[in-house]
Design a protein around this motif. Structure first.
Motif, PDB file in Angstrom:
ATOM      1  N   PRO A  97       0.835  -1.282   0.014  1.00 49.14           N
ATOM      2  CA  PRO A  97       0.082   0.072  -0.028  1.00 49.14           C
ATOM      3  C   PRO A  97       0.779   1.461   0.011  1.00 49.14           C
ATOM      4  O   PRO A  97       0.423   2.168  -0.614  1.00 49.14           O
ATOM      5  N   VAL A  98       1.841   1.138   0.623  1.00 45.61           N
ATOM      6  CA  VAL A  98       2.940   2.331   0.717  1.00 45.61           C
ATOM      7  C   VAL A  98       3.254   2.754  -0.832  1.00 45.61           C
ATOM      8  O   VAL A  98       3.276   4.162  -1.046  1.00 45.61           O
ATOM      9  N   LEU A  99       3.747   2.009  -1.521  1.00 41.98           N
ATOM     10  CA  LEU A  99       4.181   2.010  -2.886  1.00 41.98           C
ATOM     11  C   LEU A  99       2.919   2.713  -3.603  1.00 41.98           C
ATOM     12  O   LEU A  99       3.284   3.831  -4.384  1.00 41.98           O
ATOM     13  N   ARG A 100       1.750   2.133  -3.573  1.00 43.92           N
ATOM     14  CA  ARG A 100       0.724   2.776  -4.334  1.00 43.92           C
ATOM     15  C   ARG A 100       0.344   4.005  -3.799  1.00 43.92           C
ATOM     16  O   ARG A 100       0.134   4.987  -4.574  1.00 43.92           O
ATOM     17  N   ALA A 101       0.497   4.250  -2.422  1.00 47.42           N
ATOM     18  CA  ALA A 101       0.322   5.824  -2.034  1.00 47.42           C
ATOM     19  C   ALA A 101       1.401   6.638  -2.538  1.00 47.42           C
ATOM     20  O   ALA A 101       1.119   7.957  -3.041  1.00 47.42           O
ATOM     21  N   ARG A 102       2.460   6.405  -2.945  1.00 49.31           N
ATOM     22  CA  ARG A 102       3.434   7.033  -3.401  1.00 49.31           C
ATOM     23  C   ARG A 102       3.228   7.684  -4.794  1.00 49.31           C
ATOM     24  O   ARG A 102       3.274   8.843  -5.261  1.00 49.31           O
ATOM     25  N   ALA A 103       2.595   6.640  -5.471  1.00 49.48           N
ATOM     26  CA  ALA A 103       2.075   6.899  -6.853  1.00 49.48           C
ATOM     27  C   ALA A 103       1.041   7.842  -7.129  1.00 49.48           C
ATOM     28  O   ALA A 103       1.054   8.868  -7.878  1.00 49.48           O
ATOM     29  N   ARG A 104       0.126   7.508  -6.257  1.00 51.24           N
ATOM     30  CA  ARG A 104      -1.037   8.543  -6.052  1.00 51.24           C
ATOM     31  C   ARG A 104      -0.601   9.964  -5.585  1.00 51.24           C
ATOM     32  O   ARG A 104      -1.292  11.029  -6.106  1.00 51.24           O
ATOM     33  N   ALA A 105       0.195   9.970  -4.722  1.00 52.17           N
ATOM     34  CA  ALA A 105       0.742  11.228  -4.323  1.00 52.17           C
ATOM     35  C   ALA A 105       1.185  12.210  -5.351  1.00 52.17           C
ATOM     36  O   ALA A 105       1.323  13.274  -5.204  1.00 52.17           O
ATOM     37  N   HIS A 106       1.837  11.325  -6.497  1.00 49.63           N
ATOM     38  CA  HIS A 106       2.517  12.167  -7.470  1.00 49.63           C
ATOM     39  C   HIS A 106       1.351  12.343  -8.708  1.00 49.63           C
ATOM     40  O   HIS A 106       1.861  12.476  -9.704  1.00 49.63           O
ATOM     41  N   ARG A 107       0.095  11.863  -8.569  1.00 49.31           N
ATOM     42  CA  ARG A 107      -0.720  11.788  -9.542  1.00 49.31           C
ATOM     43  C   ARG A 107      -0.368  10.720 -10.598  1.00 49.31           C
ATOM     44  O   ARG A 107      -0.685  11.101 -11.996  1.00 49.31           O
ATOM     45  N   LEU A 108       0.095   9.809 -10.254  1.00 48.87           N
ATOM     46  CA  LEU A 108       0.761   8.847 -11.266  1.00 48.87           C
ATOM     47  C   LEU A 108      -0.135   7.765 -11.448  1.00 48.87           C
ATOM     48  O   LEU A 108      -0.271   6.918 -10.304  1.00 48.87           O
ATOM     49  N   GLY A 109      -0.989   7.377 -12.317  1.00 52.48           N
ATOM     50  CA  GLY A 109      -1.854   6.080 -12.555  1.00 52.48           C
ATOM     51  C   GLY A 109      -0.984   4.818 -12.413  1.00 52.48           C
ATOM     52  O   GLY A 109       0.254   4.753 -12.682  1.00 52.48           O
ATOM     53  N   TYR A 110      -1.585   3.779 -12.174  1.00 55.13           N
ATOM     54  CA  TYR A 110      -0.899   2.611 -11.892  1.00 55.13           C
ATOM     55  C   TYR A 110      -1.900   1.247 -12.060  1.00 55.13           C
ATOM     56  O   TYR A 110      -2.901   1.537 -12.058  1.00 55.13           O
ATOM     57  N   VAL A 111      -1.242   0.187 -12.597  1.00 58.62           N
ATOM     58  CA  VAL A 111      -1.938  -0.872 -12.871  1.00 58.62           C
ATOM     59  C   VAL A 111      -1.036  -2.006 -12.284  1.00 58.62           C
ATOM     60  O   VAL A 111      -0.010  -2.486 -12.940  1.00 58.62           O
ATOM     61  N   MET A 112      -1.164  -2.532 -11.048  1.00 57.48           N
ATOM     62  CA  MET A 112      -0.468  -3.380 -10.169  1.00 57.48           C
ATOM     63  C   MET A 112      -1.021  -4.720 -10.155  1.00 57.48           C
ATOM     64  O   MET A 112      -2.040  -4.794  -9.550  1.00 57.48           O
ATOM     65  N   ALA A 113      -0.247  -5.805 -10.412  1.00 58.35           N
ATOM     66  CA  ALA A 113      -0.570  -7.020 -10.317  1.00 58.35           C
ATOM     67  C   ALA A 113      -0.782  -7.214  -8.795  1.00 58.35           C
ATOM     68  O   ALA A 113      -0.203  -6.800  -7.817  1.00 58.35           O
ATOM     69  N   VAL A 114      -2.144  -8.026  -8.458  1.00 58.09           N
ATOM     70  CA  VAL A 114      -2.176  -8.487  -7.134  1.00 58.09           C
ATOM     71  C   VAL A 114      -2.533  -9.906  -6.954  1.00 58.09           C
ATOM     72  O   VAL A 114      -2.821 -10.450  -7.964  1.00 58.09           O
TER      73      VAL A 114
END
Length: 331
Positions: A97-114
């Protein structure tokens, strides 16, 4: 659209090696290269003074998980001005969740496997938490669409895809945006794969599919970097020497990738046998070898040999695509 991705390779057996996390940069239709790297130092090594001294590990280096290393490299890439639009990675990073939060803080979209047992909620059932596998099980057939995740060497990589709006979790913070669960289904086996997605603005299913497909760039980058610039051929055992060798190999690979991208025609959706095919990284390295280290044959011979190989590759691509597109016809 630019896509950045981090990756940690796994050998699959016990051996003498180093485990590292890499950041790759890819542009659709242009090319891809490795742009950053960090050694993963296991906790047992980080807490062992003798091992640290023998390997020359700096005192400032502390234990960090692979997602933490990826977050550091992501921050460096953004600080350096790298033009990023999306982030994608495998389950090691998608479940953090921390890495995903970093991306959102930079307004950077993501598609991350789970993983399939990742729990989440849907906006229409805010009090019910279910796994990604359970969400996929109850999806009606009409919500699935057939899309290509990108062009492969033997044709389009076509799967059935669906996406579902999911609610923001407590770990996701409060950055405004749109959350989805993206599901990929194999046409032949029915095997499922899952991705947690976020974007600051609404996007279509096809856009998320393209980002998910960009993950293949890392496998190609590693295959080419190992085969063309010897990324995996070092015999180093110390911290500084690993960084020196790996950095030089990455620079050499980036040089070849840029040269290849500059001479790459647009890839057609349905290629024909006479469509031009661009110089690949291996072909570019072969031509440089002829120029830098002359052999008995002339450069004209080298160019003629390259032209023949490109024509052969174009014909092979045409037949692969014709076969794959006849198999993957829309329902």
């Amino acid at each position: 659209m630019a896509v950045a991705r981090q990756y940690s390779g796994t050998l699959g057996r016990v051996d003498s090696c180093q485990v590292a996390v890499f950041l790759a940069y890819a542009q659709p239709g242009a090319g891809h290269a490795l742009v950053d790297r960090e050694i993963y130092l296991p906790r047992c090594w980080a807490a062992d003074p003798d091992r640290r001294r023998d390997a020359g590990v700096p005192e400032r280096v502390k234990f960090a998980t692979k997602p933490q290393l990826a977050a550091v490299m992501l921050e460096r890439a953004l600080a350096a001005g790298l033009d990023l639009s999306w982030l994608t990675g495998d389950e090691v990073y998608g479940n953090d969740p921390v890495l995903r939060a970093r991306a959102r803080a930079h307004r950077l979209g993501y598609v991350m496997a789970v993983s399939r047992d990742t729990r989440m909620t849907r906006p229409d059932h805010p009090h019910l938490t279910v796994t990604a596998q359970q969400i996929a099980t109850f999806l009606p057939e009409h919500v699935w669409g057939r899309y290509s995740a990108g062009a492969g060497s033997k044709g389009p990589r076509t799967y059935d895809w669906a996406y579902v709006k999911i609610a923001e979790s407590e770990a996701d913070g409060s950055v405004a945006g749109h959350h989805w669960l993206l599901i990929r289904r194999s046409i032949t086996t029915g095997e499922l794969a899952f991705y947690r997605c976020w974007s600051p603005r609404p996007v279509a299913l096809a856009a998320l599919v393209r980002v998910a497909g960009a993950r293949w760039a890392i496998e190609e980058s590693f295959q080419q970097a190992k085969g063309q610039v010897g990324l995996d051929e070092h015999q180093v055992r110390t911290w500084r020497s690993w960084y020196r060798f790996t950095t030089l190999a990455m620079v050499a690979f980036a040089f070849l990738a840029v040269l290849s991208a500059r001479h790459r025609p647009p890839r057609p959706t349905l290629p024909r046998p006479d469509d031009p095919i661009g110089l690949s990284v291996p072909e570019t390295r072969r031509l440089l070898h002829w120029i830098i280290k002359p052999v008995q044959q002339s450069i004209d011979h080298a160019l003629a040999w390259t032209a023949w190989r490109l024509r052969h590759q174009a014909r092979a691509r045409f037949h692969h695509y014709r076969r794959r597109t006849s198999i993957d016809l829309p329902r």
